[in-house]
Design a protein around this motif. Structure first.
Motif, PDB file in Angstrom:
ATOM      1  N   THR A 219       1.065  -1.040   0.208  1.00  0.00           N
ATOM      2  CA  THR A 219       0.128  -0.086  -0.110  1.00  0.00           C
ATOM      3  C   THR A 219       1.397   0.980   0.128  1.00  0.00           C
ATOM      4  OG1 THR A 219      -1.781  -1.330   1.113  1.00  0.00           O
ATOM      5  CG2 THR A 219      -1.702   1.123   1.426  1.00  0.00           C
ATOM      6  N   ARG A 220       2.117   0.976   0.196  1.00  0.00           N
ATOM      7  CA  ARG A 220       2.972   2.469   0.995  1.00  0.00           C
ATOM      8  C   ARG A 220       3.109   2.472  -0.428  1.00  0.00           C
ATOM      9  NH1 ARG A 220       4.845   3.851   6.468  1.00  0.00           N
ATOM     10  NH2 ARG A 220       7.227   4.289   4.949  1.00  0.00           N
ATOM     11  N   ILE A 221       4.089   1.264  -0.923  1.00  0.00           N
ATOM     12  CA  ILE A 221       4.231   1.942  -2.675  1.00  0.00           C
ATOM     13  C   ILE A 221       3.426   2.290  -3.287  1.00  0.00           C
ATOM     14  CG2 ILE A 221       5.124   0.737  -4.667  1.00  0.00           C
ATOM     15  CD1 ILE A 221       6.712  -1.539  -2.861  1.00  0.00           C
ATOM     16  N   SER A 222       2.310   2.051  -3.777  1.00  0.00           N
ATOM     17  CA  SER A 222       1.212   1.937  -4.507  1.00  0.00           C
ATOM     18  C   SER A 222       0.568   3.299  -4.127  1.00  0.00           C
ATOM     19  CB  SER A 222      -0.030   1.589  -5.133  1.00  0.00           C
ATOM     20  OG  SER A 222       0.240  -0.068  -5.296  1.00  0.00           O
ATOM     21  N   PHE A 223       0.528   4.125  -3.008  1.00  0.00           N
ATOM     22  CA  PHE A 223       0.637   5.351  -2.515  1.00  0.00           C
ATOM     23  C   PHE A 223       1.367   5.959  -3.230  1.00  0.00           C
ATOM     24  CE2 PHE A 223       0.929   8.901   0.776  1.00  0.00           C
ATOM     25  CZ  PHE A 223      -0.168   9.057   0.525  1.00  0.00           C
ATOM     26  N   ILE A 238       8.640  13.866  -7.006  1.00  0.00           N
ATOM     27  CA  ILE A 238       8.281  13.403  -5.746  1.00  0.00           C
ATOM     28  C   ILE A 238       9.503  12.766  -5.112  1.00  0.00           C
ATOM     29  CG2 ILE A 238       9.175  11.438  -6.871  1.00  0.00           C
ATOM     30  CD1 ILE A 238       6.393  11.307  -4.590  1.00  0.00           C
ATOM     31  N   ASN A 239      11.027  13.311  -5.542  1.00  0.00           N
ATOM     32  CA  ASN A 239      11.721  13.057  -5.119  1.00  0.00           C
ATOM     33  C   ASN A 239      12.207  14.143  -3.688  1.00  0.00           C
ATOM     34  OD1 ASN A 239      12.986  10.789  -7.016  1.00  0.00           O
ATOM     35  ND2 ASN A 239      13.242  12.493  -8.104  1.00  0.00           N
ATOM     36  N   LYS A 240      11.845  15.164  -3.383  1.00  0.00           N
ATOM     37  CA  LYS A 240      11.768  16.321  -2.744  1.00  0.00           C
ATOM     38  C   LYS A 240      10.608  15.980  -1.617  1.00  0.00           C
ATOM     39  CE  LYS A 240      13.977  19.912  -5.863  1.00  0.00           C
ATOM     40  NZ  LYS A 240      13.997  20.580  -6.418  1.00  0.00           N
ATOM     41  N   VAL A 241       9.252  15.571  -1.827  1.00  0.00           N
ATOM     42  CA  VAL A 241       8.361  15.168  -1.534  1.00  0.00           C
ATOM     43  C   VAL A 241       8.359  13.994  -0.906  1.00  0.00           C
ATOM     44  CG1 VAL A 241       6.003  13.736  -1.388  1.00  0.00           C
ATOM     45  CG2 VAL A 241       6.569  15.720  -3.219  1.00  0.00           C
ATOM     46  N   ARG A 242       9.318  13.132  -1.159  1.00  0.00           N
ATOM     47  CA  ARG A 242       9.586  11.919  -0.508  1.00  0.00           C
ATOM     48  C   ARG A 242      10.290  12.219   0.558  1.00  0.00           C
ATOM     49  NH1 ARG A 242      14.026   8.543   0.029  1.00  0.00           N
ATOM     50  NH2 ARG A 242      14.215   6.987   1.562  1.00  0.00           N
ATOM     51  N   LEU A 243      11.154  13.026   0.614  1.00  0.00           N
ATOM     52  CA  LEU A 243      12.058  13.582   1.782  1.00  0.00           C
ATOM     53  C   LEU A 243      11.467  14.905   2.661  1.00  0.00           C
ATOM     54  CD1 LEU A 243      14.832  15.032   0.113  1.00  0.00           C
ATOM     55  CD2 LEU A 243      14.925  13.268   1.300  1.00  0.00           C
ATOM     56  N   SER A 254      10.986   4.314   4.720  1.00  0.00           N
ATOM     57  CA  SER A 254      10.289   2.812   4.005  1.00  0.00           C
ATOM     58  C   SER A 254       9.752   2.772   2.894  1.00  0.00           C
ATOM     59  CB  SER A 254      11.120   1.774   5.124  1.00  0.00           C
ATOM     60  OG  SER A 254      12.312   1.921   5.786  1.00  0.00           O
ATOM     61  N   PHE A 255      10.004   2.201   1.682  1.00  0.00           N
ATOM     62  CA  PHE A 255       9.207   2.014   0.972  1.00  0.00           C
ATOM     63  C   PHE A 255       8.505   3.372   0.252  1.00  0.00           C
ATOM     64  CE2 PHE A 255      10.216  -2.527   3.242  1.00  0.00           C
ATOM     65  CZ  PHE A 255       9.364  -3.239   1.922  1.00  0.00           C
ATOM     66  N   LEU A 256       8.305   4.118   0.298  1.00  0.00           N
ATOM     67  CA  LEU A 256       8.200   5.709  -0.104  1.00  0.00           C
ATOM     68  C   LEU A 256       9.166   5.984  -1.454  1.00  0.00           C
ATOM     69  CD1 LEU A 256       7.829   7.733   2.760  1.00  0.00           C
ATOM     70  CD2 LEU A 256       6.193   6.357   1.820  1.00  0.00           C
ATOM     71  N   TYR A 257       9.666   4.787  -1.703  1.00  0.00           N
ATOM     72  CA  TYR A 257       9.916   5.229  -3.030  1.00  0.00           C
ATOM     73  C   TYR A 257       9.377   5.190  -4.589  1.00  0.00           C
ATOM     74  CZ  TYR A 257      14.974   5.375  -1.088  1.00  0.00           C
ATOM     75  OH  TYR A 257      16.090   6.015   0.006  1.00  0.00           O
ATOM     76  N   ALA A 258       8.947   5.758  -5.567  1.00  0.00           N
ATOM     77  CA  ALA A 258       7.719   6.226  -6.414  1.00  0.00           C
ATOM     78  C   ALA A 258       9.112   4.838  -7.742  1.00  0.00           C
ATOM     79  CB  ALA A 258       7.955   6.987  -6.890  1.00  0.00           C
ATOM     80  N   GLY A 259       8.399   4.184  -8.546  1.00  0.00           N
ATOM     81  CA  GLY A 259       9.332   3.485  -9.194  1.00  0.00           C
ATOM     82  C   GLY A 259       7.631   3.074 -10.741  1.00  0.00           C
ATOM     83  N   ASN A 289      -8.201  -3.407  -3.298  1.00  0.00           N
ATOM     84  CA  ASN A 289      -8.571  -3.649  -4.623  1.00  0.00           C
ATOM     85  C   ASN A 289      -7.633  -2.657  -5.182  1.00  0.00           C
ATOM     86  OD1 ASN A 289      -9.797  -5.746  -5.071  1.00  0.00           O
ATOM     87  ND2 ASN A 289     -11.245  -4.969  -3.461  1.00  0.00           N
ATOM     88  N   GLU A 290      -7.119  -1.278  -4.970  1.00  0.00           N
ATOM     89  CA  GLU A 290      -7.240  -0.417  -5.925  1.00  0.00           C
ATOM     90  C   GLU A 290      -5.708  -0.146  -5.403  1.00  0.00           C
ATOM     91  OE1 GLU A 290      -8.651   1.944  -7.401  1.00  0.00           O
ATOM     92  OE2 GLU A 290      -9.934   0.961  -7.446  1.00  0.00           O
ATOM     93  N   VAL A 291      -5.245  -0.855  -4.815  1.00  0.00           N
ATOM     94  CA  VAL A 291      -3.189  -1.111  -4.113  1.00  0.00           C
ATOM     95  C   VAL A 291      -2.674  -2.297  -5.804  1.00  0.00           C
ATOM     96  CG1 VAL A 291      -1.690  -1.954  -3.171  1.00  0.00           C
ATOM     97  CG2 VAL A 291      -3.272  -0.615  -1.937  1.00  0.00           C
ATOM     98  N   GLU A 292      -4.157  -2.815  -5.533  1.00  0.00           N
ATOM     99  CA  GLU A 292      -3.918  -4.092  -7.341  1.00  0.00           C
ATOM    100  C   GLU A 292      -4.413  -3.159  -8.306  1.00  0.00           C
ATOM    101  OE1 GLU A 292      -4.042  -8.387  -6.281  1.00  0.00           O
ATOM    102  OE2 GLU A 292      -6.059  -7.071  -7.061  1.00  0.00           O
ATOM    103  N   ASN A 293      -5.290  -2.378  -8.451  1.00  0.00           N
ATOM    104  CA  ASN A 293      -4.470  -1.693  -9.467  1.00  0.00           C
ATOM    105  C   ASN A 293      -3.629  -1.047  -9.829  1.00  0.00           C
ATOM    106  OD1 ASN A 293      -7.202  -2.840 -10.181  1.00  0.00           O
ATOM    107  ND2 ASN A 293      -8.657  -1.195  -9.044  1.00  0.00           N
ATOM    108  N   VAL A 294      -3.459   0.663  -8.893  1.00  0.00           N
ATOM    109  CA  VAL A 294      -2.249   1.372  -9.409  1.00  0.00           C
ATOM    110  C   VAL A 294      -0.958   0.070  -9.929  1.00  0.00           C
ATOM    111  CG1 VAL A 294      -0.945   2.542  -7.614  1.00  0.00           C
ATOM    112  CG2 VAL A 294      -3.397   2.919  -7.339  1.00  0.00           C
ATOM    113  N   ASN A 295      -1.051  -0.443  -8.990  1.00  0.00           N
ATOM    114  CA  ASN A 295       0.580  -1.490  -9.716  1.00  0.00           C
ATOM    115  C   ASN A 295       0.689  -1.536 -10.812  1.00  0.00           C
ATOM    116  OD1 ASN A 295       3.393  -2.430  -8.030  1.00  0.00           O
ATOM    117  ND2 ASN A 295       1.894  -4.393  -8.826  1.00  0.00           N
ATOM    118  N   ASN A 296      -0.615  -2.413 -10.871  1.00  0.00           N
ATOM    119  CA  ASN A 296      -0.824  -2.994 -12.740  1.00  0.00           C
ATOM    120  C   ASN A 296      -0.968  -1.437 -12.954  1.00  0.00           C
ATOM    121  OD1 ASN A 296      -1.210  -5.184 -11.386  1.00  0.00           O
ATOM    122  ND2 ASN A 296      -3.476  -5.220 -11.630  1.00  0.00           N
ATOM    123  N   GLU A 297      -1.387  -0.497 -13.604  1.00  0.00           N
ATOM    124  CA  GLU A 297      -1.263   0.366 -14.317  1.00  0.00           C
ATOM    125  C   GLU A 297       0.004   1.280 -14.362  1.00  0.00           C
ATOM    126  OE1 GLU A 297      -4.189   2.982 -13.005  1.00  0.00           O
ATOM    127  OE2 GLU A 297      -6.139   2.185 -13.397  1.00  0.00           O
TER     128      GLU A 297
END
Length: 439
Positions: A219-223, A238-243, A254-259, A289-297
């Protein structure tokens, strides 16, 4: 202690090897005769840092025994770990057929009292089903051996699995029997001698803890990937937002890297299985369900960026691709974003030259006989006559490459980075077009 571990995949082999490293006698059992033969010959079927050394040392010291005979293990053991695969079935549920077959075999073969531990990731209630299966087989034999069930979920990260096993941040023990709990604590004591990291609970809660942990991380990754997509629309980075987000000690980094999406053997199947668990119980998990959808997209984000640059038809274009495994430190290709990206690009007419330091062999098996992909021995060779570089997996050797070499090899000074490895301003100054996630 004498232990049997059934299954020699990532979890079983690492678990068995690390227990043997602490002086236990461990029987690693698998029905795959070729795999057992290879292990006896020092051939490790997976890449995992430090694993080869530990396996071979303990096999040579006779602490680690590989066999296809479950009877050999059970008749010499007091604890039996079930560590077989629970892949995603077609309906999204966890496929427990092998787990239940193993339970049946244990009931048919065991000749002494036994602690049966589920290490495999299984849905809530599986431990009680295993208990019934074993007891049914004992009743058929008209024997009265005592056995206790334990849920002991694994929290190993591929790439650091040996380290995670030897220095766990917590050991969850799901059991209602005090003597059994103490025995499992004794087994794990060498790993946690500096801190008491045991968490004891009932079996169902232990089973749920594994799914909930992986679902939270997914969920953190998809978020963050969703936030990254918004950043691109509004001009934020997003790199600055993550900070800014990660510096909040309630959240952490942890697990806040966009990719370009998560993959592997755990997150996709565990999120799916938890969704199905909820649905079977009469609840529809909206967030998951949305975690899955976001990841697939998200796995299509790089493809979309490439098509925005070159158009829908990629015929006569070639791309160098760095990174095939779903994450660095492993050769695991299961659910890897690279598979989706490569297939989509090839379907649009492109050809691919791919490099990965560890995952070439499993990738070749996936793309066997595909004439539109070439596998290279060197990351720079993958760039020859290529119209752009695509980075999919953040291996360390990709972090500080020779940009002059990249420039000389590529037809265009063009990088599509799915892991945000570089500084966009620096690359722009040296003449590269640099596309990343969320900026």
């Amino acid at each position: 202690m004498n232990i049997t571990v059934i299954g020699t995949g990532y979890v079983g082999l690492v678990t068995g090897a690390c227990f043997s490293e602490m002086g236990n006698i461990v029987y690693c059992v698998d029905v795959d005769e070729n795999k057992i033969k290879s292990l006896k010959n020092g051939i490790i079927p997976i890449y995992e840092q430090h694993l080869k050394r530990i396996v071979n040392n303990n096999y040579n010291n006779r602490n680690l025994i590989f066999t296809t005979e479950l009877k050999e293990g059970l008749q010499n053991s007091d604890i039996c770990f079930i560590a077989v695969g629970t892949p995603m079935a077609e309906d999204g549920c966890a496929d427990l057929s092998v787990v239940f077959q193993v339970a049946k075999n244990i009931g048919q073969i065991m000749t002494n009292d036994l602690i049966v531990v589920t290490k495999s990731t299984v849905p809530v209630g599986t431990g009680h089903k295993i208990r019934k299966i074993i007891q049914k087989e004992l009743d058929k034999r008209n024997v009265n051996y005592n056995f206790e069930m334990v849920s002991n979920p694994e929290f190993l990260k591929e790439g650091t699995a040996v380290e995670d096993s030897m220095r766990p941040d917590r050991v969850i023990i799901g059991s209602e029997d005090e003597k059994t709990i103490n025995t499992i604590k004794e087994l794990y004591a060498p790993y946690v001698k500096n801190h008491d990291r045991f968490i004891v609970m009932d079996i169902r809660s232990a089973e749920m803890s594994k799914y909930a942990s992986n679902a939270m991380l997914a969920t953190r990754i998809s978020f963050m990937n969703e936030v990254a997509n918004i950043c691109e629309k509004v001009g934020a980075d997003i790199n600055k937002v993550r900070l800014g987000v990660g510096s909040d000690n309630r959240i952490g980094y942890s697990f806040l890297y966009a990719g370009c999406g998560y993959g592997g053997s755990c997150f996709p199947k565990d999120v799916s299985a938890l969704i199905k668990t909820g649905e079977i119980a009469g609840y529809s998990p909206k967030i998951l369900n949305e975690v899955e959808n976001v990841n697939n997209e998200q796995k299509m984000v790089l493809v979309n960026k490439i098509k925005e640059k070159f158009g829908e038809d990629l015929s006569n274009l070639s791309f160098g691709l760095w990174g095939l495994s779903f994450k660095p430190g492993t050769d695991d290709m299961r659910e890897a974003p690279s598979i989706v990206i490569i297939n989509e690009l090839i379907e649009s007419g492109a050809t691919i030259k791919a490099y990965d330091p560890k995952a070439r062999e499993p990738a070749e098996a996936i793309f066997v006989n595909n004439q539109n992909i070439e596998f290279c021995d060197n990351k720079y060779d993958a760039l020859d006559d290529s119209d752009g570089l695509i980075i999919v997996t953040e291996w360390n050797e990709f972090r500080s490459p020779d940009f002059n070499e990249i420039s000389n090899r590529l037809n265009n000074k063009l990088i599509f980075d799915g892991r945000n490895q570089f500084d966009k301003e620096v690359l722009n100054k040296i003449g590269f077009e640099y596309y990343q996630i969320g900026a």
